[in-house]
Design a protein around this motif. Structure first.
Motif, short mmCIF file in Angstrom:
data_model
loop_
_atom_site.label_atom_id
_atom_site.label_comp_id
_atom_site.label_asym_id
_atom_site.label_seq_id
_atom_site.Cartn_x
_atom_site.Cartn_y
_atom_site.Cartn_z
N GLU A 12 0.82 -1.20 0.00
CA GLU A 12 0.00 0.00 0.00
C GLU A 12 0.86 1.26 0.00
OE1 GLU A 12 -3.95 -0.74 2.50
OE2 GLU A 12 -2.17 -1.54 3.55
N VAL A 13 1.90 1.25 0.81
CA VAL A 13 2.76 2.44 0.91
C VAL A 13 3.51 2.68 -0.40
CG1 VAL A 13 4.69 3.53 2.13
CG2 VAL A 13 3.01 2.19 3.40
N ALA A 14 3.99 1.59 -1.02
CA ALA A 14 4.78 1.72 -2.25
C ALA A 14 3.92 2.04 -3.47
CB ALA A 14 5.57 0.44 -2.50
N GLN A 81 10.73 8.19 8.06
CA GLN A 81 10.99 8.62 6.69
C GLN A 81 12.07 7.79 6.02
OE1 GLN A 81 13.49 12.23 5.12
NE2 GLN A 81 11.53 13.03 5.78
N GLN A 82 13.19 7.58 6.72
CA GLN A 82 14.31 6.87 6.11
C GLN A 82 13.98 5.39 5.86
OE1 GLN A 82 16.64 8.91 5.20
NE2 GLN A 82 15.62 10.56 6.31
N ARG A 83 13.29 4.77 6.80
CA ARG A 83 12.88 3.37 6.60
C ARG A 83 11.91 3.26 5.43
NH1 ARG A 83 10.52 2.78 12.29
NH2 ARG A 83 11.01 4.99 12.35
N THR A 84 10.98 4.21 5.34
CA THR A 84 9.99 4.19 4.26
C THR A 84 10.65 4.35 2.91
OG1 THR A 84 8.33 5.11 5.77
CG2 THR A 84 7.88 5.25 3.39
N ILE A 85 11.56 5.30 2.79
CA ILE A 85 12.25 5.50 1.52
C ILE A 85 13.09 4.27 1.18
CG2 ILE A 85 14.00 6.87 0.33
CD1 ILE A 85 12.97 9.32 1.76
N SER A 86 13.68 3.63 2.18
CA SER A 86 14.51 2.44 1.94
C SER A 86 13.71 1.33 1.27
CB SER A 86 15.11 1.93 3.26
OG SER A 86 16.06 2.82 3.78
N TYR A 90 13.74 0.02 -2.71
CA TYR A 90 14.04 -1.38 -3.06
C TYR A 90 12.95 -1.96 -3.95
CZ TYR A 90 15.34 -6.26 -2.75
OH TYR A 90 15.71 -7.55 -3.07
N VAL A 91 11.70 -1.76 -3.56
CA VAL A 91 10.58 -2.26 -4.37
C VAL A 91 10.59 -1.61 -5.75
CG1 VAL A 91 8.06 -2.30 -4.57
CG2 VAL A 91 9.15 -2.86 -2.38
N ASN A 92 11.06 -0.38 -5.82
CA ASN A 92 11.11 0.36 -7.08
C ASN A 92 12.28 -0.08 -7.96
OD1 ASN A 92 9.83 2.55 -8.58
ND2 ASN A 92 11.74 3.69 -8.27
N GLY A 93 13.16 -0.93 -7.42
CA GLY A 93 14.29 -1.42 -8.21
C GLY A 93 15.50 -0.53 -8.21
N MET A 104 20.72 -9.12 -5.07
CA MET A 104 19.40 -9.36 -5.64
C MET A 104 18.57 -8.08 -5.60
SD MET A 104 19.20 -12.67 -6.42
CE MET A 104 17.55 -13.32 -6.23
N ALA A 105 18.17 -7.60 -6.79
CA ALA A 105 17.20 -6.52 -6.86
C ALA A 105 15.81 -7.10 -6.61
CB ALA A 105 17.26 -5.83 -8.21
N PHE A 106 14.84 -6.25 -6.36
CA PHE A 106 13.49 -6.74 -6.07
C PHE A 106 12.96 -7.58 -7.22
CE2 PHE A 106 8.83 -6.23 -6.04
CZ PHE A 106 8.54 -6.70 -4.77
N HIS A 107 13.20 -7.14 -8.47
CA HIS A 107 12.65 -7.87 -9.60
C HIS A 107 13.34 -9.22 -9.83
CE1 HIS A 107 15.98 -5.54 -11.47
NE2 HIS A 107 16.15 -6.65 -12.17
N ASN A 108 14.51 -9.43 -9.17
CA ASN A 108 15.21 -10.71 -9.27
C ASN A 108 14.63 -11.77 -8.34
OD1 ASN A 108 18.15 -8.75 -9.51
ND2 ASN A 108 17.20 -9.84 -11.22
#
Length: 364
Positions: A12-14, A81-86, A90-93, A104-108
């Motif tokens: 939801e956040v991402a 804020q920093q945890r959320t951006i982290s 990552y989810v954004n690749g 490993m990137a998220f899409h991997n």
């Protein structure tokens, strides 16, 4: 103060995550202001950022986060804020993390591991209340992680068109205020130090009261005009720039002395002489001194213990004013010829006065 605990997934956040650099970072379908415009940029290093993802992958709990409910029903991240951006990055690749010894990137990741991350539940407190209640609460929770500055805390409370305009002038890298006054003002626009300085100057230190009074103004023109006037006055009054001018409380000096008529050449000669005077130990105080005449700003060099002892022995312990005898610890060193009249802080110009006479002299 109303505080409600909610479980919100990373999915939801991402959703709708967008990083526009200094224009801000948003998520949660565009309803969450993760990093408001011109607030500090992402500061977690790689180790901390990766630790956030590792914690999520293992299903361990992250610390609770705090979101502020704004007047229009949207949200701002107050703490987290920093945890959320982290995790959004990552989810954004945007980066990879070590998984079983391999980057490993998220899409991997296999879909099951992607879903595990996206379905991870965050514990988020929604906060609402009066300005005073929110500010007090935010100060209490601002005790761990990448701490917010006092001005960042205030910005979270007094949101609105006035603050948006003020931050566009004072809170952006190479913003107008920075380009105008960086040689006079300490700190970083991104950390809100230029904005805080301007607000402190115009409000005589009552920043919260000023922000509260102007929160819903359509713009911050009054603040910007005042700031420009202060800097223009400094430039016109002190014709030679020196590094000691940076960080002084120019706002209060402007308020007190802006209507005075000064011989700028005479001021410059006086400042130059004071800068090379060995007895002046606080060079930054020269600018207050030439305007106020108060020697306390200069921290005039004190007589050494050896000078004091020599004068005491020379006088035989007798105070030259009252002609009475005192022990050395009952006396204080004093300039025979005052420093303001050219007297130096040396043995030949040192005399010992009793406490009462020295203080009576200082009061004259």
């Amino acid at each position: 103060m109303r505080i409600e605990l909610h479980e919100i997934t990373i999915r939801e956040v991402a959703d709708g995550y967008l990083d526009n650099a200094e224009e801000g970072v948003v998520g949660y379908g565009g309803r969450l202001d993760i990093r408001p415009k011109y607030q500090r940029e992402f500061v977690y290093d790689e180790k901390k950022r990766n630790a956030v993802i590792d914690t999520i992958r293992k299903g361990f709990p992250l610390n609770v986060m705090y979101w502020v409910i704004t007047d229009d029903g949207s949200y701002e991240v107050m703490d987290g804020q920093q945890r959320t951006i982290s995790f959004c990055q990552y989810v954004n690749g945007d980066f990879s993390v070590p998984v079983d010894g391999h980057p490993m990137a998220f899409h991997n990741l296999p879909k099951t591991l992607q879903d595990q991350i996206l379905d991870y539940k965050l514990m988020v407190y929604f906060c609402s209340g009066t300005d005073v209640e929110k500010l007090d609460w935010f100060r209490i929770i601002n005790i761990a992680g990448e701490r917010l500055t006092e001005q960042e805390l205030r910005n979270a409370v007094y949101t609105g068109p006035w603050l948006t305009h003020a931050k566009s002038i004072f809170s952006k890298t190479n913003c107008a205020a920075y380009l105008l006054a960086n040689k006079y003002v300490n700190g970083s626009p991104i950390r809100q130090e230029f904005l805080q300085t301007a607000l402190s100057w115009i409000s005589d230190g009552s920043i919260e009261q000023y922000m509260s009074a102007h929160q819903h103004d359509p713009n911050a023109n009054e603040l910007w005009s005042y700031f420009q006037a202060v800097i223009a006055w400094v430039d016109l009054t002190f014709t030679t720039y020196r590094k000691e001018m940076k960080g002084l409380d120019w706002g209060s000096l402007y308020d007190r002395f802006k209507d005075g008529l000064y011989d700028t050449d005479k001021l410059e000669s006086q400042i130059k002489a004071l800068m090379i005077d060995d007895d002046v130990t606080r060079k930054k105080g020269i600018y207050q001194y030439v305007l106020t005449g108060d020697e306390k700003h200069l921290a005039i060099r004190a007589f050494t213990p050896a000078m004091r002892r020599a004068a005491y022995e020379r006088q035989g312990g007798i105070c030259p004013k009252c002609k009475k005898h005192f022990e050395i610890d009952q006396m204080e060193a004093d300039h025979v010829t005052p420093w303001s009249k050219g007297g130096r802080t040396n043995a030949d110009n040192c005399q010992m006065l009793c406490l009462e006479d020295n203080r009576r002299k200082g009061a004259v």
